[in-house]
Design an enzyme around this catalytic site. Sequence first.
Site, PDB file in Angstrom:
ATOM      1  N   GLU A  37      22.933  35.537  77.569  1.00  0.00           N
ATOM      2  CA  GLU A  37      22.358  34.524  78.461  1.00  0.00           C
ATOM      3  C   GLU A  37      22.742  33.120  78.025  1.00  0.00           C
ATOM      4  OE1 GLU A  37      18.494  36.939  80.182  1.00  0.00           O
ATOM      5  OE2 GLU A  37      18.137  34.972  79.344  1.00  0.00           O
ATOM      6  N   GLU A  94      13.776  30.918  73.879  1.00  0.00           N
ATOM      7  CA  GLU A  94      13.818  32.369  74.147  1.00  0.00           C
ATOM      8  C   GLU A  94      14.891  32.527  75.204  1.00  0.00           C
ATOM      9  OE1 GLU A  94      14.127  35.169  75.644  1.00  0.00           O
ATOM     10  OE2 GLU A  94      12.140  35.945  76.179  1.00  0.00           O
TER      11      GLU A  94
HETATM   12  C1  LIG Z   1      13.797  34.311  79.283  1.00  0.00           C
HETATM   13  S1  LIG Z   1      13.105  32.973  80.069  1.00  0.00           S
HETATM   14  C2  LIG Z   1      11.925  32.499  78.866  1.00  0.00           C
HETATM   15  C3  LIG Z   1      10.743  31.786  79.447  1.00  0.00           C
HETATM   16  C4  LIG Z   1       9.712  31.352  78.424  1.00  0.00           C
HETATM   17  N1  LIG Z   1      10.295  30.493  77.403  1.00  0.00           N
HETATM   18  C5  LIG Z   1       9.064  32.516  77.780  1.00  0.00           C
HETATM   19  O1  LIG Z   1       9.366  32.785  76.611  1.00  0.00           O
HETATM   20  O2  LIG Z   1       8.256  33.190  78.419  1.00  0.00           O
HETATM   21  C6  LIG Z   1      14.421  31.847  79.849  1.00  0.00           C
HETATM   22  C7  LIG Z   1      14.352  30.649  80.763  1.00  0.00           C
HETATM   23  O3  LIG Z   1      15.287  29.713  80.287  1.00  0.00           O
HETATM   24  C8  LIG Z   1      15.972  29.084  81.346  1.00  0.00           C
HETATM   25  N2  LIG Z   1      17.237  28.635  80.710  1.00  0.00           N
HETATM   26  C9  LIG Z   1      18.190  29.415  80.150  1.00  0.00           C
HETATM   27  N3  LIG Z   1      19.095  28.654  79.501  1.00  0.00           N
HETATM   28  C10 LIG Z   1      18.698  27.377  79.642  1.00  0.00           C
HETATM   29  C11 LIG Z   1      19.202  26.143  79.163  1.00  0.00           C
HETATM   30  N4  LIG Z   1      20.258  26.088  78.356  1.00  0.00           N
HETATM   31  N5  LIG Z   1      18.562  25.007  79.530  1.00  0.00           N
HETATM   32  C12 LIG Z   1      17.445  25.054  80.292  1.00  0.00           C
HETATM   33  N6  LIG Z   1      16.912  26.199  80.749  1.00  0.00           N
HETATM   34  C13 LIG Z   1      17.516  27.350  80.422  1.00  0.00           C
HETATM   35  C14 LIG Z   1      16.049  30.152  82.410  1.00  0.00           C
HETATM   36  O4  LIG Z   1      16.090  29.558  83.685  1.00  0.00           O
HETATM   37  C15 LIG Z   1      14.731  30.889  82.196  1.00  0.00           C
HETATM   38  O5  LIG Z   1      13.714  30.370  83.003  1.00  0.00           O
END
Ligand SMILES: C[S@@+](CC[C@H](N)C(=O)[O-])C[C@H]1O[C@@H](n2cnc3c(N)ncnc32)[C@H](O)[C@@H]1O
EC number: 2.1.1.321
Length: 794
Positions: free
Chosen positions: A153, A144
């Site tokens: 993002e 996500e």
């Molecule tokens: C929008 S939140 C979603 C959280 C959870 N998966 C949910 O659906 O409730 C996205 C998370 O992904 C992390 N993130 C974004 N891109 C990433 C990547 N390529 N690798 C690891 N973490 C990532 C961000 O730090 C954030 O905490």
Amino acid sequence: MKVFCGRANPTTGSVEWLEEDEHYDYHQEIARSSYADMLHDKDRNMKYYQGIRAAVSRVKDRGQKALVLDIGTGTGLLSMMAVTAGADFCYAIEVFKPMADAAVKIVEKNGFSDKIKVINKHSTEVTVGPDGDLPCRANILITELFDTELIGEGALPSYEHAHRHLVQANCEAVPHRATVYAQLVESRRMWSWNKLFPIRVQTSRGERVIIPPLELERCPGAPSVCDIQLNQVSPADFTILSDVLPMFSVDFSKQVSSSAACHSRQFEPLVSGRAQVVLSWWDIEMDPEGKIKCTMAPFWAHSNPEELQWRDHWMQCVYFLPQEEPVVQGSALCLVAHHDDYCVWYSLQKTSPEKNERVHPVRPVCDCQAHLLWNRPRFGEINDRNRTEQYIQALRTVLKPDSVCLCVSDGSLLSMLAYHLGAEQVFTVENSAASHRLMKKIFRANHLEDKINIIEKRPELLTPADLEGKKVSLLLGEPFFTTSLLPWHNLYFWYVRTAVDQHLGPGAVVMPQAASLHVMVVEFRDLWQIRSPCGNCEGFDVRIMDDMIKRALDFRESKEAEPHPLWEYPCRSLSKPQQILTFDFRQPVPLQPVHAEGTIELRRRGRSHGAVLWMEYHLTTDSTVSTGLLKPAEDEGDCCWNPHCKQAVYFFNTTLDLRVPLGGPQTVTYTVEFRPHAGDITMDFTLSDALDRNGPNPHLKRFGLRVQQQQVTKTSTWTPCCSSEVREEAVPEQFRRRSRIPAGRRREPEAQCVTRHSVSILAPGGSWWQSPGMSPASLGKTGFKPGGTLVGTL
Ligand SMILES: C[S@@+](CC[C@H](N)C(=O)[O-])C[C@H]1O[C@@H](n2cnc3c(N)ncnc32)[C@H](O)[C@@H]1O
């Protein structure tokens, strides 16, 4: 370790750097993040759960082990769903350390530690192999990573890498597919957020028209997407010119490419009109058949508007065409969606560009300066005819033929109004090189370059020579300053008025002559969700996250009000609006604090989610401009807010918790204090439930809130670079958007701090956000060196 934090200082109109505790950085990020909003997004969570169950079943039905890679696990929610659905093991990747730590605790608390391994890395650093993070490639990919624009993002580069290195070919993906939709419209209101409209002024010598410079007319505008709650824009504010067009889809179960591409759709305009704006949104299908769909469609394009889910972490996009173009009903045209690895933009063409065309029109970048100086609400404000008319009327009452005017506001057209209305001499102070250049262009286009003197100086440094030895008889301000974030930051005008006191002639008039701070207690229809604890999300205990957000919000004994454009967030007034402080601009800023206290009676039943605060400017004795409430609330309490300004919202944390029962009529007592030496306003609110009159009141809540300037984080890698010239180049366009992490900040960025995997953006006025999801590769493309480079300007 100490970190430096910038804060807007209304006494100087600039951003200052202060040393703060190292935890400040992370607390700010969590406090303003959208995690709570995501956890409250029932539609999103349910659909993910359904999609994950279906994907795990498909893998199991093939007799395989279900090995899940969850990129961007956040709270660990989607991994816990996967294990509950029968997955054999989950690798939960999270780049943001405080979140990865929280995920470990949440996973443990829910009893999944043996099946979920949280890896605190960016996905592009994850390794596969005997000594790697994963022993073998996963066969289910869950993510996500989407923002309002879908790809902003960094979803595309993360998927591209994951398919290359981390998952099996033909893996299951949840979501399986995303589709971006667009609809072409004509909208004077939205176009007014992007272009300067001619301004008509009736003068004693006939009508004068202030025209925009050609450069501004031709400029493609700000490169960033404009993300808004489209459902709050009245259908009367736009004319639909095309059907909803599916522009492009991404299949997440196959190799994804982050390379630039364009996709064109032929259509026949439904009516003739002027094509100006593209409204856009996306949906994600959680399964290959597309039966489980989560859509961001606005109500008129929604298959079931009754089921519309409110959310703030995903909204809808408004794109401005580089130029407005006439379209004729029924005569075919092509709408083209262009994208690179992070950004989408649109153009209108007569014919379809050839398939796989490699040459793309350049991403629109402002080359006229106006879109750097004026953000979209400011464009809207300047183009607001009623507002301009009110300033014209007020000016007429204070201007005399021998008036010597000094105008102080960033990039304001007031000086031109004053000139046309007959002032003898007009000076305008433009503090920054950008505003100086822009105003010069506008004056030149209107043949006023010899008529209005632009002084490029801080107002306190003005000398009699700058004013050609004249004394000022009319000091003017809107007031508007680009560093302002909260409504009272524009009190900088009062400090300027004090600084230029020596240049004011006897009996000089100051317009606005005064300002007042107003407050009203409200119940939000939806906005409360962004700060409300969730408790249980789809059967998983996420109280650890709730506590983390609460700790972050309470990190300082002083809480802060947050700026929100309330026209996008309906609320009901529970009290009458109340004036709580006044500021007399005819006098210099007092040396002593100005203090007030009182009681706000709650007149309607409802949940008091918070207090809304705004400023009103009294141009003259009988002309007031409100930056908040525009008219008395309606019978049911519905409010009409100024659409060009953000109001300050102070959330009452206890009432945001739905577990706290709704009380009866309540009163809110307040104390407020304006502290002249700091230019800030401190407040204390006490909310009391009047139901329980016998004995101690169990619901008596005390909110210690000190509303201070917004603060920004400056990690040790910040190195402010001082040229405003680099502003546009310094900030990659893809960061000029509303980020979900943290939410609620919508100013155009001015500076950024790039660390290994994060980009902090500093906005005018000192708001900031950080994007932890940036990969070094994508940073490289933007021209920034990963590993602690600061690029930016203050
Ligand atoms: C929008 S939140 C979603 C959280 C959870 N998966 C949910 O659906 O409730 C996205 C998370 O992904 C992390 N993130 C974004 N891109 C990433 C990547 N390529 N690798 C690891 N973490 C990532 C961000 O730090 C954030 O905490």
